[in-house]
Write a protein that holds these residues in place. Structure first.
Motif, PDB file in Angstrom:
ATOM      1  N   PHE A   1     140.671  -0.034   7.716  1.00  0.00           N
ATOM      2  CA  PHE A   1     140.770  -1.335   7.057  1.00  0.00           C
ATOM      3  C   PHE A   1     141.445  -1.202   5.696  1.00  0.00           C
ATOM      4  CE2 PHE A   1     137.380  -2.105  10.061  1.00  0.00           C
ATOM      5  CZ  PHE A   1     137.642  -3.398  10.499  1.00  0.00           C
ATOM      6  N   ARG A   2     142.064  -2.275   5.289  1.00  0.00           N
ATOM      7  CA  ARG A   2     142.611  -2.325   3.930  1.00  0.00           C
ATOM      8  C   ARG A   2     141.475  -2.390   2.918  1.00  0.00           C
ATOM      9  NH1 ARG A   2     148.014  -3.128   3.967  1.00  0.00           N
ATOM     10  NH2 ARG A   2     148.955  -3.879   5.909  1.00  0.00           N
ATOM     11  N   ASN A   3     140.456  -3.193   3.227  1.00  0.00           N
ATOM     12  CA  ASN A   3     139.261  -3.303   2.391  1.00  0.00           C
ATOM     13  C   ASN A   3     138.148  -3.865   3.262  1.00  0.00           C
ATOM     14  OD1 ASN A   3     137.217  -3.910   0.598  1.00  0.00           O
ATOM     15  ND2 ASN A   3     138.535  -4.884  -0.923  1.00  0.00           N
ATOM     16  N   VAL A   4     137.163  -3.044   3.562  1.00  0.00           N
ATOM     17  CA  VAL A   4     136.073  -3.463   4.442  1.00  0.00           C
ATOM     18  C   VAL A   4     135.331  -4.659   3.859  1.00  0.00           C
ATOM     19  CG1 VAL A   4     133.848  -2.774   5.414  1.00  0.00           C
ATOM     20  CG2 VAL A   4     135.772  -1.230   5.542  1.00  0.00           C
ATOM     21  N   SER A   5     135.170  -4.708   2.558  1.00  0.00           N
ATOM     22  CA  SER A   5     134.435  -5.813   1.943  1.00  0.00           C
ATOM     23  C   SER A   5     135.115  -7.146   2.227  1.00  0.00           C
ATOM     24  CB  SER A   5     134.321  -5.600   0.430  1.00  0.00           C
ATOM     25  OG  SER A   5     133.470  -4.524   0.149  1.00  0.00           O
ATOM     26  N   THR A   6     136.443  -7.168   2.121  1.00  0.00           N
ATOM     27  CA  THR A   6     137.177  -8.392   2.418  1.00  0.00           C
ATOM     28  C   THR A   6     136.951  -8.810   3.857  1.00  0.00           C
ATOM     29  OG1 THR A   6     138.888  -7.908   0.776  1.00  0.00           O
ATOM     30  CG2 THR A   6     139.482  -9.403   2.562  1.00  0.00           C
ATOM     31  N   PHE A   7     137.026  -7.855   4.766  1.00  0.00           N
ATOM     32  CA  PHE A   7     136.860  -8.175   6.175  1.00  0.00           C
ATOM     33  C   PHE A   7     135.451  -8.673   6.494  1.00  0.00           C
ATOM     34  CE2 PHE A   7     135.889  -6.871  10.591  1.00  0.00           C
ATOM     35  CZ  PHE A   7     136.802  -7.689  11.237  1.00  0.00           C
ATOM     36  N   GLN A   8     134.471  -8.226   5.751  1.00  0.00           N
ATOM     37  CA  GLN A   8     133.095  -8.619   6.028  1.00  0.00           C
ATOM     38  C   GLN A   8     132.843 -10.105   5.792  1.00  0.00           C
ATOM     39  OE1 GLN A   8     131.131  -5.639   3.640  1.00  0.00           O
ATOM     40  NE2 GLN A   8     130.318  -4.646   5.460  1.00  0.00           N
ATOM     41  N   ARG A   9     133.839 -10.807   5.247  1.00  0.00           N
ATOM     42  CA  ARG A   9     133.695 -12.253   5.139  1.00  0.00           C
ATOM     43  C   ARG A   9     133.576 -12.884   6.522  1.00  0.00           C
ATOM     44  NH1 ARG A   9     131.359 -14.092   1.245  1.00  0.00           N
ATOM     45  NH2 ARG A   9     132.075 -16.129   1.943  1.00  0.00           N
ATOM     46  N   MET A  10     133.955 -12.139   7.554  1.00  0.00           N
ATOM     47  CA  MET A  10     133.769 -12.636   8.918  1.00  0.00           C
ATOM     48  C   MET A  10     132.303 -12.948   9.190  1.00  0.00           C
ATOM     49  SD  MET A  10     134.797 -10.899  12.555  1.00  0.00           S
ATOM     50  CE  MET A  10     136.544 -10.933  12.232  1.00  0.00           C
ATOM     51  N   LYS A  11     131.415 -12.346   8.422  1.00  0.00           N
ATOM     52  CA  LYS A  11     129.985 -12.607   8.633  1.00  0.00           C
ATOM     53  C   LYS A  11     129.648 -14.082   8.420  1.00  0.00           C
ATOM     54  CE  LYS A  11     128.363  -7.956   7.603  1.00  0.00           C
ATOM     55  NZ  LYS A  11     127.593  -7.100   6.689  1.00  0.00           N
ATOM     56  N   LEU A  12     130.495 -14.810   7.689  1.00  0.00           N
ATOM     57  CA  LEU A  12     130.296 -16.251   7.569  1.00  0.00           C
ATOM     58  C   LEU A  12     130.328 -16.908   8.945  1.00  0.00           C
ATOM     59  CD1 LEU A  12     132.439 -17.225   4.462  1.00  0.00           C
ATOM     60  CD2 LEU A  12     129.959 -17.391   4.688  1.00  0.00           C
ATOM     61  N   MET A  13     131.284 -16.461   9.787  1.00  0.00           N
ATOM     62  CA  MET A  13     131.379 -17.019  11.132  1.00  0.00           C
ATOM     63  C   MET A  13     130.268 -16.473  12.016  1.00  0.00           C
ATOM     64  SD  MET A  13     135.424 -17.361  11.986  1.00  0.00           S
ATOM     65  CE  MET A  13     135.830 -15.645  11.726  1.00  0.00           C
ATOM     66  N   GLU A  14     129.883 -15.206  11.795  1.00  0.00           N
ATOM     67  CA  GLU A  14     128.810 -14.625  12.587  1.00  0.00           C
ATOM     68  C   GLU A  14     127.489 -15.350  12.330  1.00  0.00           C
ATOM     69  OE1 GLU A  14     128.487 -12.117  14.918  1.00  0.00           O
ATOM     70  OE2 GLU A  14     130.621 -12.420  15.046  1.00  0.00           O
ATOM     71  N   ALA A  15     127.287 -15.746  11.078  1.00  0.00           N
ATOM     72  CA  ALA A  15     126.037 -16.419  10.744  1.00  0.00           C
ATOM     73  C   ALA A  15     125.969 -17.817  11.364  1.00  0.00           C
ATOM     74  CB  ALA A  15     125.890 -16.512   9.225  1.00  0.00           C
ATOM     75  N   ASN A  16     127.124 -18.451  11.532  1.00  0.00           N
ATOM     76  CA  ASN A  16     127.164 -19.780  12.128  1.00  0.00           C
ATOM     77  C   ASN A  16     127.996 -19.701  13.397  1.00  0.00           C
ATOM     78  OD1 ASN A  16     127.370 -22.428  12.816  1.00  0.00           O
ATOM     79  ND2 ASN A  16     128.183 -23.133  10.842  1.00  0.00           N
ATOM     80  N   ARG A  17     127.348 -19.808  14.545  1.00  0.00           N
ATOM     81  CA  ARG A  17     128.029 -19.651  15.823  1.00  0.00           C
ATOM     82  C   ARG A  17     128.605 -20.973  16.352  1.00  0.00           C
ATOM     83  NH1 ARG A  17     127.138 -14.702  18.058  1.00  0.00           N
ATOM     84  NH2 ARG A  17     125.597 -13.409  17.021  1.00  0.00           N
ATOM     85  N   GLU A  18     128.561 -22.003  15.533  1.00  0.00           N
ATOM     86  CA  GLU A  18     129.142 -23.272  15.942  1.00  0.00           C
ATOM     87  C   GLU A  18     130.635 -23.252  15.621  1.00  0.00           C
ATOM     88  OE1 GLU A  18     126.993 -26.479  14.220  1.00  0.00           O
ATOM     89  OE2 GLU A  18     125.065 -25.830  15.009  1.00  0.00           O
ATOM     90  N   PHE A  19     131.427 -22.687  16.545  1.00  0.00           N
ATOM     91  CA  PHE A  19     132.858 -22.545  16.310  1.00  0.00           C
ATOM     92  C   PHE A  19     133.603 -23.869  16.487  1.00  0.00           C
ATOM     93  CE2 PHE A  19     131.565 -18.261  17.742  1.00  0.00           C
ATOM     94  CZ  PHE A  19     131.924 -17.553  16.609  1.00  0.00           C
ATOM     95  N   VAL A  20     133.021 -24.793  17.257  1.00  0.00           N
ATOM     96  CA  VAL A  20     133.679 -26.050  17.567  1.00  0.00           C
ATOM     97  C   VAL A  20     132.839 -27.205  17.042  1.00  0.00           C
ATOM     98  CG1 VAL A  20     134.563 -27.530  19.405  1.00  0.00           C
ATOM     99  CG2 VAL A  20     134.710 -25.044  19.638  1.00  0.00           C
TER     100      VAL A  20
END
Length: 308
Positions: free
Chosen positions: A44-63
């Motif tokens: 990764f370029r920066n793991v911390s930046t990528f971990q922002r994906m946890k925002l989507m993981e925490a909320n599974r309502e994609f639609v």
């Protein structure tokens, strides 16, 4: 993510939520490995930046059915047809193209449009069949392997210089039946140190992901190609790029890579594999989530942070 932050984000408009996320990303500290030991920092370029994906993981309502809450609208049709029918040059449109043919010479805009990996799933019911299993490096008899149809200008040039020219370089057109009887396409990949991924009619190729699947370091020959997930993945950690003009020097370029560097790239290719997998049901950080993250990240790039 705490329940308090979740509630706060849910109270924001889409643009306000994206602005909050962008500020968080810009202030993410540099870390050297993931505290959950699931993300592998060297790829990764920066793991911390990528971990922002946890925002989507925490909320599974994609639609959402409420357009006022949508961060993005997804019209599932050809971006090329849309361009021909509606696009006005220099109009300042905010559409995001998500395409496999991420070619800078064909109106792909890096940082705005999204490069998608090209995958070929043979068995949709068992998408992970045959994944992994590359043999030990010391037992790999092939330096570099390619087999495929003669699409475009690059592949014929590759065969011109390397087909039947060197025992270390197994370079074919379509894999001959007499060859595949002894060693299948997948076995060739698992038995090779490097898998050559030349452009065809388009810059992308399923071979790039196949090489990662079968634990073979990909060698990409495609000028002007913007690699998938380039905003978060450090591709230089697990692949080799060769300019189209350097095809005659291909073997010299590969042999010049020190063994220690090659072994590190191979390890990194194995570790990044999880991010290119389709699962029957999406799992954390797999290809489904990587694509969503890439499109979401592109949307963030359109948000301007006030300097005041």
């Amino acid at each position: 993510m705490s329940l308090l932050i979740q509630r706060y984000l849910q109270s924001l408009s889409p643009d306000e939520a994206l602005l909050y996320a962008k500020r968080e990303i810009e202030h993410a500290p540099l870390v050297y490995n993931d505290d959950e030991s699931y993300l592998y920092a060297p790829v990764f370029r920066n793991v911390s930046t990528f971990q922002r994906m946890k925002l989507m993981e925490a909320n599974r309502e994609f639609v959402t059915k409420d357009p006022e809450k949508a961060h993005l609208f997804y019209p599932p049709y050809s971006s090329r047809q849309l361009e021909l029918a509606l696009y006005v040059p220099n109009s300042g449109d905010n559409t995001i193209k998500a395409v496999c043919n991420a070619d800078l010479s064909e109106n792909f805009i890096a940082g705005k449009d999204v490069s998608l990996p090209e995958t070929a799933i043979i068995n949709a019911g068992r998408p992970l069949r045959n994944i992994g299993g590359g043999i030990r490096v010391s037992q790999r008899p092939v330096l570099a392997f390619f087999a495929g149809n003669m699409h475009g200008r690059v592949r014929p040039k590759l065969l011109k210089y390397w087909h039947n020219k060197d025992e270390d370089m197994k370079i074919y057109g379509p894999l001959p039946i007499r060859v595949s009887r002894n060693m299948t396409y997948v076995q060739h990949m698992k038995s090779s140190k490097y898998c050559i991924c030349p452009k065809g009619y388009e810059v992308n190729s399923p071979r790039i992901v196949e090489a990662i699947y079968y634990e073979c370091v990909p060698v990409i020959i495609a000028d002007n190609f913007v690699l998938p997930f380039n905003e978060v993945l450090d591709w230089s950690a697990f692949f080799v790029t060769v300019a189209e003009k350097d095809i005659p020097r291909l073997k010299d370029i590969l042999l010049a890579i020190p063994l220690r560097k090659y072994l590190k790239m191979l390890m990194n290719a194995k570790m990044v594999q999880k991010h290119f997998l389709w699962n029957p049901r999406p799992v954390r950080y797999d290809l489904f989530h990587m694509i969503l993250h890439s499109i979401w990240y592109s949307r963030l790039n359109q948000i301007q942070i006030s300097q005041s």
